[in-house]
Design an enzyme around this catalytic site. Sequence first.
Site, PDB file in Angstrom:
ATOM      1  N   GLY A   1       0.751  -1.285  -0.057  1.00 36.64           N
ATOM      2  CA  GLY A   1       0.183  -0.036   0.050  1.00 36.64           C
ATOM      3  C   GLY A   1       0.734   1.390  -0.100  1.00 36.64           C
ATOM      4  N   ASP A   2       0.241   2.370   0.528  1.00 37.10           N
ATOM      5  CA  ASP A   2       1.095   3.781   0.566  1.00 37.10           C
ATOM      6  C   ASP A   2       2.065   3.698   1.323  1.00 37.10           C
ATOM      7  OD1 ASP A   2      -0.596   3.466   2.611  1.00 37.10           O
ATOM      8  OD2 ASP A   2      -1.033   5.574   2.938  1.00 37.10           O
ATOM      9  N   GLY A   3       2.256   2.980   2.213  1.00 37.02           N
ATOM     10  CA  GLY A   3       3.313   2.810   3.113  1.00 37.02           C
ATOM     11  C   GLY A   3       4.480   2.292   2.607  1.00 37.02           C
TER      12      GLY A   3
ATOM     13  N   THR B   1      -4.434  -2.822  -1.705  1.00 36.12           N
ATOM     14  CA  THR B   1      -5.027  -2.538  -0.468  1.00 36.12           C
ATOM     15  C   THR B   1      -6.609  -2.703  -0.528  1.00 36.12           C
ATOM     16  OG1 THR B   1      -5.789  -0.882   1.404  1.00 36.12           O
ATOM     17  CG2 THR B   1      -4.912   0.094  -0.785  1.00 36.12           C
TER      18      THR B   1
ATOM     19  N   ASP C   1      -7.322   3.044  -1.244  1.00 35.78           N
ATOM     20  CA  ASP C   1      -7.216   4.522  -0.992  1.00 35.78           C
ATOM     21  C   ASP C   1      -5.832   5.122  -1.528  1.00 35.78           C
ATOM     22  OD1 ASP C   1      -5.363   3.170   0.801  1.00 35.78           O
ATOM     23  OD2 ASP C   1      -5.790   4.135   2.473  1.00 35.78           O
TER      24      ASP C   1
ATOM     25  N   ARG D   1     -34.818  -4.055  15.387  1.00 37.83           N
ATOM     26  CA  ARG D   1     -33.531  -3.332  15.866  1.00 37.83           C
ATOM     27  C   ARG D   1     -32.816  -2.489  14.732  1.00 37.83           C
ATOM     28  NH1 ARG D   1     -31.422  -8.999  18.484  1.00 37.83           N
ATOM     29  NH2 ARG D   1     -32.226  -8.778  20.342  1.00 37.83           N
TER      30      ARG D   1
ATOM     31  N   GLY E   1     -11.084   0.793   7.015  1.00 39.25           N
ATOM     32  CA  GLY E   1     -11.234   2.253   6.256  1.00 39.25           C
ATOM     33  C   GLY E   1     -10.620   3.171   7.231  1.00 39.25           C
ATOM     34  N   ARG E   2      -9.286   3.374   7.282  1.00 35.17           N
ATOM     35  CA  ARG E   2      -8.469   4.135   8.084  1.00 35.17           C
ATOM     36  C   ARG E   2      -8.745   5.476   7.604  1.00 35.17           C
ATOM     37  NH1 ARG E   2      -3.956   4.012  11.861  1.00 35.17           N
ATOM     38  NH2 ARG E   2      -4.261   1.869  11.771  1.00 35.17           N
TER      39      ARG E   2
ATOM     40  N   GLU F   1     -14.120   2.437  10.217  1.00 37.04           N
ATOM     41  CA  GLU F   1     -13.558   2.379  11.522  1.00 37.04           C
ATOM     42  C   GLU F   1     -12.911   3.936  11.763  1.00 37.04           C
ATOM     43  OE1 GLU F   1     -10.427  -0.429  11.202  1.00 37.04           O
ATOM     44  OE2 GLU F   1      -9.200   0.757   9.310  1.00 37.04           O
TER      45      GLU F   1
ATOM     46  N   ARG G   1     -27.760  -2.888  17.922  1.00 35.88           N
ATOM     47  CA  ARG G   1     -26.829  -4.027  18.106  1.00 35.88           C
ATOM     48  C   ARG G   1     -25.629  -3.651  17.128  1.00 35.88           C
ATOM     49  NH1 ARG G   1     -29.192  -5.587  21.879  1.00 35.88           N
ATOM     50  NH2 ARG G   1     -30.138  -7.555  22.210  1.00 35.88           N
TER      51      ARG G   1
ATOM     52  N   HIS H   1     -11.096  -8.523  10.265  1.00 35.33           N
ATOM     53  CA  HIS H   1     -10.300  -9.147   9.281  1.00 35.33           C
ATOM     54  C   HIS H   1     -10.979 -10.107   8.333  1.00 35.33           C
ATOM     55  CE1 HIS H   1      -7.651  -7.359  11.926  1.00 35.33           C
ATOM     56  NE2 HIS H   1      -6.943  -7.289  11.125  1.00 35.33           N
ATOM     57  N   ILE H   2     -12.265 -10.324   8.792  1.00 39.51           N
ATOM     58  CA  ILE H   2     -13.110 -11.144   7.897  1.00 39.51           C
ATOM     59  C   ILE H   2     -13.287 -10.770   6.373  1.00 39.51           C
ATOM     60  CG2 ILE H   2     -15.287 -12.136   7.197  1.00 39.51           C
ATOM     61  CD1 ILE H   2     -15.772 -12.668  10.203  1.00 39.51           C
TER      62      ILE H   2
HETATM   63  N1  LIG Z   1       8.114   6.686   5.035  1.00 39.45           N
HETATM   64  C1  LIG Z   1       8.389   5.342   5.321  1.00 39.45           C
HETATM   65  N2  LIG Z   1       9.733   5.062   5.345  1.00 39.45           N
HETATM   66  C2  LIG Z   1      10.479   3.917   5.513  1.00 39.45           C
HETATM   67  N3  LIG Z   1       9.430   3.085   5.709  1.00 39.45           N
HETATM   68  C3  LIG Z   1       8.103   2.984   5.802  1.00 39.45           C
HETATM   69  C4  LIG Z   1       7.556   4.467   5.413  1.00 39.45           C
HETATM   70  N4  LIG Z   1       6.233   4.107   5.469  1.00 39.45           N
HETATM   71  C5  LIG Z   1       6.090   2.945   5.940  1.00 39.45           C
HETATM   72  N5  LIG Z   1       7.161   2.115   5.938  1.00 39.45           N
HETATM   73  C6  LIG Z   1       7.279   0.797   6.089  1.00 39.45           C
HETATM   74  O1  LIG Z   1       6.510   0.199   5.461  1.00 39.45           O
HETATM   75  C7  LIG Z   1       5.652  -0.636   5.999  1.00 39.45           C
HETATM   76  C8  LIG Z   1       4.478  -1.090   5.217  1.00 39.45           C
HETATM   77  O2  LIG Z   1       3.526   0.188   5.214  1.00 39.45           O
HETATM   78  P1  LIG Z   1       2.007   0.229   5.965  1.00 39.45           P
HETATM   79  O3  LIG Z   1       2.335  -0.579   7.208  1.00 39.45           O
HETATM   80  O4  LIG Z   1       1.800   1.673   5.771  1.00 39.45           O
HETATM   81  O5  LIG Z   1       1.099  -0.769   5.096  1.00 39.45           O
HETATM   82  P2  LIG Z   1       0.703  -0.432   3.376  1.00 39.45           P
HETATM   83  O6  LIG Z   1       1.841  -0.904   2.368  1.00 39.45           O
HETATM   84  O7  LIG Z   1       0.327   1.005   3.373  1.00 39.45           O
HETATM   85  O8  LIG Z   1      -0.559  -1.565   3.317  1.00 39.45           O
HETATM   86  P3  LIG Z   1      -1.935  -1.059   3.963  1.00 39.45           P
HETATM   87  O9  LIG Z   1      -2.151   0.231   4.696  1.00 39.45           O
HETATM   88  O10 LIG Z   1      -2.799  -1.693   3.149  1.00 39.45           O
HETATM   89  O11 LIG Z   1      -1.982  -2.194   5.235  1.00 39.45           O
HETATM   90  C9  LIG Z   1       5.350  -0.165   7.240  1.00 39.45           C
HETATM   91  O12 LIG Z   1       5.031  -1.043   8.306  1.00 39.45           O
HETATM   92  C10 LIG Z   1       6.841   0.578   7.418  1.00 39.45           C
HETATM   93  O13 LIG Z   1       7.704  -0.718   8.093  1.00 39.45           O
HETATM   94  O1  LIG Z   2      -4.943  -5.073  12.034  1.00 39.28           O
HETATM   95  P1  LIG Z   2      -3.796  -4.913  10.943  1.00 39.28           P
HETATM   96  O2  LIG Z   2      -3.470  -5.961  10.155  1.00 39.28           O
HETATM   97  O3  LIG Z   2      -2.480  -4.125  11.421  1.00 39.28           O
HETATM   98  O4  LIG Z   2      -4.787  -4.071   9.999  1.00 39.28           O
HETATM   99  C1  LIG Z   2      -5.624  -3.227  10.201  1.00 39.28           C
HETATM  100  C2  LIG Z   2      -5.652  -2.228   8.928  1.00 39.28           C
HETATM  101  O5  LIG Z   2      -5.572  -2.697   7.916  1.00 39.28           O
HETATM  102  C3  LIG Z   2      -6.161  -2.006   6.689  1.00 39.28           C
HETATM  103  O6  LIG Z   2      -7.329  -3.041   6.491  1.00 39.28           O
HETATM  104  C4  LIG Z   2      -5.471  -1.716   5.619  1.00 39.28           C
HETATM  105  O7  LIG Z   2      -4.877  -3.134   5.097  1.00 39.28           O
HETATM  106  C5  LIG Z   2      -6.840  -0.751   7.376  1.00 39.28           C
HETATM  107  O8  LIG Z   2      -8.318  -0.328   7.004  1.00 39.28           O
HETATM  108  C6  LIG Z   2      -7.053  -1.256   8.878  1.00 39.28           C
HETATM  109  O9  LIG Z   2      -6.922  -0.169   9.650  1.00 39.28           O
HETATM  110 MG   LIG Z   3      -1.576   2.022   4.044  1.00 36.99          MG
END
Ligand SMILES: Nc1ncnc2c1ncn2[C@@H]1O[C@H](COP(=O)(O)OP(=O)(O)OP(=O)(O)O)[C@@H](O)[C@H]1O
Ligand SMILES: O=P(O)(O)OC[C@H]1O[C@](O)(CO)[C@@H](O)[C@@H]1O
Ligand SMILES: [Mg+2]
Length: 343
Positions: free
Chosen positions: A104-106, A127, A131, A164, A172-173, A223, A267, A273-274
Site C-alpha cells: 500500500g501507500d506505506g 489495499t 485509498d 432493531r 477504512g482508516r 473504523e 446492536r 479481518h473477515i
Molecule cells: N516513509 C516510510 N519510510 C520507511 N519505511 C516506511 C515508510 N512508510 C512505511 N514504511 C514501512 O512500510 C511498511 C508497510 O507500510 P504500511 O504498514 O503503511 O502498509 P501499507 O503498505 O500502506 O499497506 P496497508 O495500509 O494496506 O496495510 C510499514 O509498516 C513500515 O515498516
Molecule cells: O490489524 P492490521 O493487520 O494491522 O490491519 C488493520 C488495517 O489494515 C487495513 O485494512 C489496511 O490493510 C486498514 O483498513 C486497517 O486499519
Molecule cells: Mg496503507
Amino acid sequence: MARFGILTSGGDCPGLNAVIRGTVLQGTSVHDHEYVGFRDGFKGLVYGDAMDLDRSVVRGISQQGGTILGTSRFGPYVEPDGGADNIKVALERLGIDGVIAIGGDGTMAAANRLLEDGIPVVGVPKTIDNDLKATDYTFGFNTAVEIATEAVDRLRTTGNSHKRCMVLEVMGRHAGWIAMYAGVAAGAHAILIPEQPESLEQICEWVTSVRDRGRSPMVVVAEGFKFPDMDEAHSHKGMDGFNRPRLGGIAEILAPLIEEHTGIETRATVLGHIQRGGVPSAWDRVLGTRFGQAVSDLVADREWGKMVALRGTDIVRVPFSEAVGHTKTVPLEYYAGSRAIFG
Ligand SMILES: Nc1ncnc2c1ncn2[C@@H]1O[C@H](COP(=O)(O)OP(=O)(O)OP(=O)(O)O)[C@@H](O)[C@H]1O
Ligand SMILES: O=P(O)(O)OC[C@H]1O[C@](O)(CO)[C@@H](O)[C@@H]1O
Ligand SMILES: [Mg+2]
C-alpha cells in the site's frame, strides 16, 4: 539470466497471490526471468530470506487468499540490520537485479526511500481500502466490498425480525470506500466515513425517521469515522507494527448512544479481518494477474521507481512520487449525493 525478488508488505489483501503468479508466469515465459520471493515483507529483504519462485510454486495460487510469501509491517530501515547498504549486500549475495514491492501507500513510501538510496525497485499497489491515489482501483477492494455487502444483507434480516437498529463497522482508516460501496449496494440508511464527521443528533434523526416508517435502521460505519468533536479516530487496541494506533471499535461506541437517544434497541457488529481474508473475487484475480504481468514487463524494461496502476481499463506505469503521500479519499460531492437519500 535476469533475476528479481518479490515481496508483499503491509496488511494482506485478496489478490496478492494472483499478482505473484502473474509476475512469475509472464516473467519466465515471455522474458526468460528468474524470480525469488522474500519472506514476510521487508524483513525477508533485510535478512536475505528468500524462496525460489518458479512455475510449479505458483501453480493454482490465484484463487487463494493471503500471500504465499507472508507479510509484515517490518520497515527496511529498522535497526540494527536494516538500511540500503545492508540490503545491497543481501541482493548481491542472492544475485538479484531488482525488487518488486507489492503493498500500500506505506510500502510505496518505503520503496521510494530505497530507490533514492540506490536500490532498483518497482511497485504494485494493493489495499482493500482502495485509498491509493495513483490507481483507479486496487485489487482486494472488490472482494472486501462483496463480503461487507453480504454482512449488511445478513444484518438486515435479523434487524428486521427484531425491529432493531443494526450498526456494521467496516475497515477504512482514512478513506470510507468500503463503507460507501457496501452501504450503497445494500441500501444502508446511513453511511459514516472518515472524510465527513456527522453529529449524533443527525445520525439519530436518520435512524428515527427509518423507524417511524416501520423499517429497521441499518447503519454502516468505517473504523476511521469521527464525531465532530473527535480529533483522532477511536482506538483502544494499542499500536500496530509501524507504531500507528490500531483502529476498530467505533460501532461499539455508536450503538449504545443510538439506543440511548432514540430508544431503539441497537446492536453493533465489527466485521474486522473477515473482510480481508479468504478467496479473492474473480475481478480481483483478474486485476492482480494483469498487475503481475505488467510489473514483469516493467522490470524487463528496468524502469525503476515506477508502479503499475489501473487507469480506466488500461494498466499504466506511474512514478512512485504519484503514489506516495496522497490519499484517495471519497469525494465529498459523492458523499453528499448519497447522503441526500439517507434516513
Ligand atoms: N516513509 C516510510 N519510510 C520507511 N519505511 C516506511 C515508510 N512508510 C512505511 N514504511 C514501512 O512500510 C511498511 C508497510 O507500510 P504500511 O504498514 O503503511 O502498509 P501499507 O503498505 O500502506 O499497506 P496497508 O495500509 O494496506 O496495510 C510499514 O509498516 C513500515 O515498516
Ligand atoms: O490489524 P492490521 O493487520 O494491522 O490491519 C488493520 C488495517 O489494515 C487495513 O485494512 C489496511 O490493510 C486498514 O483498513 C486497517 O486499519
Ligand atoms: Mg496503507
